[in-house]
Design an enzyme around this catalytic site. Structure first.
Site, PDB file in Angstrom:
ATOM      1  N   SER A   1      -9.246  10.984  10.597  1.00 15.11           N
ATOM      2  CA  SER A   1      -9.656   9.903   9.695  1.00 15.11           C
ATOM      3  C   SER A   1     -10.756   9.092  10.350  1.00 15.11           C
ATOM      4  CB  SER A   1      -8.490   8.950   9.406  1.00 15.11           C
ATOM      5  OG  SER A   1      -7.654   9.475   8.416  1.00 15.11           O
TER       6      SER A   1
ATOM      7  N   GLU B   1      -0.204   3.421   7.952  1.00  9.13           N
ATOM      8  CA  GLU B   1      -0.582   3.870   9.294  1.00  9.13           C
ATOM      9  C   GLU B   1      -1.956   3.386   9.744  1.00  9.13           C
ATOM     10  OE1 GLU B   1      -1.533   8.091   9.835  1.00  9.13           O
ATOM     11  OE2 GLU B   1      -0.890   8.418   7.773  1.00  9.13           O
TER      12      GLU B   1
ATOM     13  N   ARG C   1     -11.521   3.286   4.920  1.00  8.81           N
ATOM     14  CA  ARG C   1     -11.469   4.673   5.397  1.00  8.81           C
ATOM     15  C   ARG C   1     -12.638   5.380   4.736  1.00  8.81           C
ATOM     16  NH1 ARG C   1      -9.918   9.850   4.165  1.00  8.81           N
ATOM     17  NH2 ARG C   1      -8.961  11.041   5.853  1.00  8.81           N
TER      18      ARG C   1
END
Ligand code: ADP
Length: 363
Positions: A190, A136, A202
């Site tokens: 996130s 994603e 991330r």
């Protein structure tokens, strides 16, 4: 007919914790005769159905205002349609897809988000579809870069972030993007640091996100939907709920430059029954929105500062119809960084994962 491209229909799907986002590409560059002949009745039906109305069942929506015309997708050009429905409605969606004959098409569906894993077996069982799964965050970054590249007004910022009553926005020129931060506010949050093409990390996240806002708001106000929660918040005043610096100091805390109007303690008045008796549902909704938004803003600030990044992109459906949070983020980033940090918003908010997923189909 070009056999190097996958058969229609072209979809990208992002099955999130709260909402499923579907992006559908409709070619408008003129079909070749061969292609028209080959087009199955089913495909024509699906196309008609998707374009026929704005609502799919009771809970699905096509965001007509986000539709993009004359978009390049691989070797084709056409229109991108943006559709969403609650992920909790997935069984009904699968039955609908089945009833429209999806099972008879030999098409591939690219999917991302946690639901691509969770619902994989259901797709196979109900509509005979094999999901091609993609990460994603990869999809989101690719989606942002593609949409931004095709739409010159995709990115915007608040012209006067220091004035919270000024809603004026300006297009942001994102042609020299790196490095930038992406703060994706979905059910959870996130935060990604993007250094260059296909070079991102991330950095962190928080579970206090859009889902938290909606969940707490439903508990505190009895509201039933995100739209209702936002509408309530628009008429509330969080100062009746939060304890401010001036409630503690009687004025500013001058030594450390804290104005009396800064929140010292979110919900800090609510331990006193008399104050509880005076707050409205709207005040509680507003305080919940401000609490969640400012917490995300302050984490984003810390990450931007520690990575020495000056541009912060805010995306995710938490920002849908949510002028209050966008304005608050723009204000907070500007204020706490003495104008060094810029909060940037994107028109297609929560759809980048689905667009990036569609791009994978054409790779
Ligand atoms: P996810 O991929 O986790 O589902 P999204 O980016 O789609 O994340 O954002 C979900 C959040 O968006 C919800 O938690 C809520 O705060 C907000 N939201 C916006 N519109 C809606 C809606 N119609 N229904 C539910 N939540 C919505």
């Amino acid at each position: 007919l070009d056999c190097s491209t996958p058969p229609m229909p072209w979809f990208g799907m992002d099955i999130g914790g709260t909402l499923t986002k579907l992006v559908y590409f409709e070619p408008t560059d003129g079909q070749s005769a061969a292609e028209a002949d080959q087009e199955q009745e089913t495909l024509t039906n699906i196309r008609k159905y998707l374009k026929s109305n704005c609502a799919y069942g009771d809970t699905g929506r096509r965001d007509e205002h986000l539709q993009m015309d004359n978009v390049r997708m691989g070797k084709r050009s056409g229109t991108l349609h943006f559709i969403r429905f609650p992920t909790s409605e997935m069984p009904a969606f699968l039955e609908l897809a089945k009833s429209k004959g999806m099972a008879t098409l030999a098409s591939t569906i690219c999917a991302t988000g946690g639901g691509a894993y969770k619902f994989e077996q259901d797709f196979r069982r109900v509509v005979n579809l094999q999901l091609h799964k993609f990460d994603e965050l990869d999809c989101m970054i690719h989606g942002i870069e593609h949409v931004e590249d095709q739409n010159p007004t995709e990115c915007y910022y608040f012209a006067n972030p220091g004035d919270q009553s000024d809603y004026t926005t300006c297009p942001y020129d994102f042609s020299d993007p790196y490095p930038f931060l992406v703060v994706n506010i979905g059910s959870g949050v996130s935060i990604l640091a993007v250094e260059g093409p296909d070079n991102y990390r991330r950095v962190t996240g928080t579970s206090l996100g859009g889902g938290t806002f909606l969940g707490l708001c439903c508990l505190l106000t009895g509201c039933e939907s995100f739209e209702e929660a936002i509408a309530l918040a628009a008429h509330g005043n969080s100062h009746n709920v939060d304890k401010l610096v001036k409630d503690i100091y009687g004025g500013d805390y001058t030594r450390f430059g804290l104005s009396g109007d800064i929140v010292a303690s979110s919900f800090g008045h609510m331990n006193v029954s008399e104050k509880r008796g005076k707050v409205s549902r709207s005040d509680l909704a507003h305080a919940t929105l401000v609490t969640i938004t400012n917490n995300i803003g302050s984490i984003a600030m810390m990450v931007a500062n520690s990575h020495n990044i000056g541009k912060v992109l805010f995306v995710g459906n938490f920002l849908r119809v949510n002028q209050i949070s966008m304005q608050l983020l723009a204000y907070a980033m500007n204020f706490w960084s003495d104008g060094k940090l810029k909060a940037i918003f994107l028109q297609h908010e929560g759809y980048f994962g689905a667009v990036g997923c569609l791009l994978e189909l054409l790779r």
